[in-house]
Design a protein around this motif. Structure first.
Motif, PDB file in Angstrom:
ATOM      1  N   ARG A   1      -3.817   3.702  -3.441  1.00  0.00           N
ATOM      2  CA  ARG A   1      -4.790   3.009  -4.242  1.00  0.00           C
ATOM      3  C   ARG A   1      -4.909   1.509  -4.045  1.00  0.00           C
ATOM      4  O   ARG A   1      -5.741   0.827  -3.946  1.00  0.00           O
ATOM      5  N   LYS A   2      -3.559   0.957  -4.002  1.00  0.00           N
ATOM      6  CA  LYS A   2      -3.213  -0.573  -3.837  1.00  0.00           C
ATOM      7  C   LYS A   2      -3.942  -0.954  -2.777  1.00  0.00           C
ATOM      8  O   LYS A   2      -4.866  -2.040  -2.638  1.00  0.00           O
ATOM      9  N   VAL A   3      -3.770  -0.367  -1.427  1.00  0.00           N
ATOM     10  CA  VAL A   3      -4.481  -0.775  -0.137  1.00  0.00           C
ATOM     11  C   VAL A   3      -5.745  -0.502  -0.160  1.00  0.00           C
ATOM     12  O   VAL A   3      -6.470  -1.466   0.459  1.00  0.00           O
ATOM     13  N   MET A   4      -6.246   0.613  -0.609  1.00  0.00           N
ATOM     14  CA  MET A   4      -7.626   0.835  -0.629  1.00  0.00           C
ATOM     15  C   MET A   4      -8.525   0.157  -1.638  1.00  0.00           C
ATOM     16  O   MET A   4      -9.934  -0.078  -1.353  1.00  0.00           O
ATOM     17  N   GLU A   5      -7.967  -0.527  -2.738  1.00  0.00           N
ATOM     18  CA  GLU A   5      -8.828  -1.268  -3.515  1.00  0.00           C
ATOM     19  C   GLU A   5      -8.908  -2.754  -2.733  1.00  0.00           C
ATOM     20  O   GLU A   5      -9.926  -3.428  -3.018  1.00  0.00           O
ATOM     21  N   ILE A   6      -7.782  -2.932  -2.025  1.00  0.00           N
ATOM     22  CA  ILE A   6      -8.025  -4.286  -1.111  1.00  0.00           C
ATOM     23  C   ILE A   6      -9.091  -3.920  -0.164  1.00  0.00           C
ATOM     24  O   ILE A   6      -9.867  -4.986   0.143  1.00  0.00           O
ATOM     25  N   ASP A   7      -9.013  -2.850   0.474  1.00  0.00           N
ATOM     26  CA  ASP A   7     -10.124  -2.543   1.567  1.00  0.00           C
ATOM     27  C   ASP A   7     -10.180  -1.169   1.443  1.00  0.00           C
ATOM     28  O   ASP A   7      -9.438  -0.292   2.127  1.00  0.00           O
ATOM     29  N   PRO A   8     -11.299  -0.499   1.088  1.00  0.00           N
ATOM     30  CA  PRO A   8     -11.535   0.831   1.029  1.00  0.00           C
ATOM     31  C   PRO A   8     -11.529   1.454   2.565  1.00  0.00           C
ATOM     32  O   PRO A   8     -11.043   2.765   2.597  1.00  0.00           O
ATOM     33  N   MET A   9     -11.659   0.697   3.669  1.00  0.00           N
ATOM     34  CA  MET A   9     -11.474   1.220   4.938  1.00  0.00           C
ATOM     35  C   MET A   9     -10.014   1.725   5.438  1.00  0.00           C
ATOM     36  O   MET A   9      -9.902   2.400   6.409  1.00  0.00           O
ATOM     37  N   ASN A  10      -9.030   1.494   4.618  1.00  0.00           N
ATOM     38  CA  ASN A  10      -7.630   1.653   4.709  1.00  0.00           C
ATOM     39  C   ASN A  10      -7.567   3.192   4.411  1.00  0.00           C
ATOM     40  O   ASN A  10      -6.520   3.737   4.723  1.00  0.00           O
ATOM     41  N   VAL A  11      -8.676   3.916   4.273  1.00  0.00           N
ATOM     42  CA  VAL A  11      -8.602   5.241   3.849  1.00  0.00           C
ATOM     43  C   VAL A  11      -8.067   6.044   5.231  1.00  0.00           C
ATOM     44  O   VAL A  11      -7.618   7.173   5.375  1.00  0.00           O
ATOM     45  N   GLN A  12      -8.667   5.381   6.320  1.00  0.00           N
ATOM     46  CA  GLN A  12      -8.364   6.099   7.666  1.00  0.00           C
ATOM     47  C   GLN A  12      -6.879   6.452   7.906  1.00  0.00           C
ATOM     48  O   GLN A  12      -6.388   6.840   8.971  1.00  0.00           O
TER      49      GLN A  12
ATOM     50  N   PRO B   1      -1.637  -2.172  10.697  1.00  0.00           N
ATOM     51  CA  PRO B   1      -2.394  -3.472  11.151  1.00  0.00           C
ATOM     52  C   PRO B   1      -1.739  -4.340  10.230  1.00  0.00           C
ATOM     53  O   PRO B   1      -1.128  -4.027   8.943  1.00  0.00           O
ATOM     54  N   ALA B   2      -1.606  -5.826  10.599  1.00  0.00           N
ATOM     55  CA  ALA B   2      -1.240  -6.911   9.555  1.00  0.00           C
ATOM     56  C   ALA B   2      -2.149  -6.652   8.407  1.00  0.00           C
ATOM     57  O   ALA B   2      -3.303  -6.193   8.022  1.00  0.00           O
ATOM     58  N   GLY B   3      -1.309  -7.262   7.192  1.00  0.00           N
ATOM     59  CA  GLY B   3      -2.173  -7.287   6.046  1.00  0.00           C
ATOM     60  C   GLY B   3      -1.463  -6.333   5.103  1.00  0.00           C
ATOM     61  O   GLY B   3      -0.330  -6.108   5.062  1.00  0.00           O
ATOM     62  N   GLU B   4      -2.343  -5.800   4.041  1.00  0.00           N
ATOM     63  CA  GLU B   4      -1.713  -5.171   2.833  1.00  0.00           C
ATOM     64  C   GLU B   4      -1.261  -3.723   3.566  1.00  0.00           C
ATOM     65  O   GLU B   4      -0.370  -3.193   2.963  1.00  0.00           O
ATOM     66  N   MET B   5      -1.485  -3.339   4.922  1.00  0.00           N
ATOM     67  CA  MET B   5      -1.046  -1.943   5.396  1.00  0.00           C
ATOM     68  C   MET B   5       0.511  -2.248   5.842  1.00  0.00           C
ATOM     69  O   MET B   5       1.093  -1.260   5.915  1.00  0.00           O
ATOM     70  N   GLN B   6       0.966  -3.469   5.698  1.00  0.00           N
ATOM     71  CA  GLN B   6       2.430  -3.519   6.148  1.00  0.00           C
ATOM     72  C   GLN B   6       3.416  -3.385   5.095  1.00  0.00           C
ATOM     73  O   GLN B   6       4.439  -2.571   5.108  1.00  0.00           O
ATOM     74  N   GLU B   7       2.805  -3.165   3.884  1.00  0.00           N
ATOM     75  CA  GLU B   7       3.550  -2.304   2.894  1.00  0.00           C
ATOM     76  C   GLU B   7       3.793  -1.153   2.960  1.00  0.00           C
ATOM     77  O   GLU B   7       4.576  -0.448   2.696  1.00  0.00           O
TER      78      GLU B   7
END
Length: 145
Positions: free
Chosen positions: A88-99, A123-129
């Motif tokens: 939820r945290k990373v998809m609220e930042i970018d919904p395309m993180n659903v992938q 990828p760099a950014g929120e997905m690093q968590e």
């Protein structure tokens, strides 16, 4: 005509993109011990295993059917799971993180080789968590905490 050139340019750029190498740790532990460690590490994070793909078994079972002659893995499984809170945290930042959901960690052993555990990098950014979570789980599975 303009659309054709744009589509061609986009296809050319897409074909130049290359996948990053997976993050892999090797160990002298047995495949079954690493799988046991992985299952426990996932559960210790409060996560639920959604599915286990027995990729090694599938490749061996279908080897003759597709004209294969090589045993690629003696064993290979892929564990899929997700974190509702982190997703939820990373998809609220970018919904395309659903992938990227669910998250996968593989355990594999090639004939005569060490057991490997790893995952695809994010990828760099929120997905690093998420990558830090997967790295911690993979390392815990083989006692590298």
């Amino acid at each position: 005509m303009k659309r054709f050139f744009l589509a061609t340019a986009l296809c050319a750029c897409a074909s130049l993109a290359t996948a990053e190498e997976p993050v892999i740790y090797t160990t002298d532990e047995s495949f079954d011990d690493v799988v046991f460690g992985l299952e426990n590490a996932i559960l210790d994070e409060g996560l639920v295993i959604d599915s286990v793909s027995h990729t090694g078994d599938m490749l061996e079972r279908t080897k003759a059917d597709v004209g294969g002659e090589v045993t690629i893995f003696t064993k290979a499984d892929i564990y899929s799971f997700c974190s509702a809170a982190l997703s939820r945290k990373v998809m609220e930042i970018d919904p395309m993180n659903v992938q990227f959901c669910p998250y996968d960690i593989f355990v594999a052993q090639q004939p005569g080789g060490q057991v490997m555990i790893g995952y695809r990098p994010f990828p760099a950014g929120e997905m690093q968590e998420v990558q830090l979570l997967l790295d911690g789980i993979a390392r815990a599975a083989i006692g590298m905490e």
